[in-house]
Scaffold this motif. Structure first.
Motif, PDB file in Angstrom:
ATOM      1  N   ASN A 128      -2.391 -13.879   6.202  1.00 32.54           N
ATOM      2  CA  ASN A 128      -1.775 -13.146   7.190  1.00 32.54           C
ATOM      3  C   ASN A 128      -0.464 -13.551   7.551  1.00 32.54           C
ATOM      4  O   ASN A 128       0.169 -12.621   7.660  1.00 32.54           O
ATOM      5  N   GLU A 129       0.026 -14.655   7.025  1.00 35.28           N
ATOM      6  CA  GLU A 129       1.306 -14.919   7.450  1.00 35.28           C
ATOM      7  C   GLU A 129       2.316 -13.899   6.480  1.00 35.28           C
ATOM      8  O   GLU A 129       3.437 -13.618   6.722  1.00 35.28           O
ATOM      9  N   ALA A 130       1.927 -14.196   5.097  1.00 37.03           N
ATOM     10  CA  ALA A 130       2.762 -13.326   4.162  1.00 37.03           C
ATOM     11  C   ALA A 130       2.613 -11.695   4.455  1.00 37.03           C
ATOM     12  O   ALA A 130       3.756 -11.249   4.393  1.00 37.03           O
ATOM     13  N   ARG A 131       1.618 -11.397   5.058  1.00 35.23           N
ATOM     14  CA  ARG A 131       1.434 -10.024   5.578  1.00 35.23           C
ATOM     15  C   ARG A 131       2.422  -9.696   6.883  1.00 35.23           C
ATOM     16  O   ARG A 131       3.143  -8.705   6.719  1.00 35.23           O
ATOM     17  N   ARG A 132       2.332 -10.715   7.758  1.00 33.58           N
ATOM     18  CA  ARG A 132       3.264 -10.354   8.721  1.00 33.58           C
ATOM     19  C   ARG A 132       5.014 -10.536   8.308  1.00 33.58           C
ATOM     20  O   ARG A 132       5.496  -9.884   8.944  1.00 33.58           O
ATOM     21  N   ALA A 133       5.118 -11.319   7.538  1.00 33.43           N
ATOM     22  CA  ALA A 133       6.683 -11.332   6.859  1.00 33.43           C
ATOM     23  C   ALA A 133       6.933 -10.234   6.442  1.00 33.43           C
ATOM     24  O   ALA A 133       7.866  -9.569   6.514  1.00 33.43           O
TER      25      ALA A 133
END
Length: 141
Positions: A128-133
């Motif tokens: 999820n953090e990678a997707r938000r980035a």
């Protein structure tokens, strides 16, 4: 069964039908063997309940408040007497539920460990953090 000199079976309720074919053995039992049962077990309260169009059954009421119903459909009087003896000689305890840990027995248990709700929480958080980035980088241009 007698516990500390007190019989655990408090009363026996005999439910039967006066016209049904499945109650034939019960009607014979009531005519032939019930007086002898009452003489042999004076501590036992026996009740007869007429239930039309129902199969015959025995309901044992114990001192601890539990009841055990037993269907005696199409049984002979001698078999009904065996059921009554079994009910009289039992304590009235219910089936105790046992927790089944695992149905699979193995010498080498799972190396991966047990699954829980949070098993993949850390991996999901990283995804999820990678997707938000990525979404933030695409919206900057």
């Amino acid at each position: 069964m007698s516990k500390y000199g007190v019989w655990m079976l408090e009363s026996l309720v005999i439910k039967y039908c006066d016209i049904g074919g499945s109650s034939r053995g019960m009607r014979l039992f009531l005519d032939e063997a019930l007086p002898a049962l009452r003489q042999q077990n004076p501590q036992l309260g026996v009740q007869q309940v007429l239930q039309r169009f129902r199969h015959p059954k025995l309901v044992a009421v114990y001192r601890n408040g539990r009841t055990k119903p037993v269907c005696v459909k199409n049984l002979a009087p001698s078999e009904i007497m065996e059921h009554i003896a079994w009910l009289r000689n039992s304590h009235g305890r219910g089936q105790e539920y046992q927790v089944v840990r695992s149905r699979h027995l193995s010498r080498s248990p799972s190396i991966q460990g047990t699954w829980s709700v949070d098993t993949f929480a850390s991996q999901l958080e990283r995804v999820n953090e990678a997707r938000r980035a990525r979404e933030a980088a695409q919206t900057q241009y």
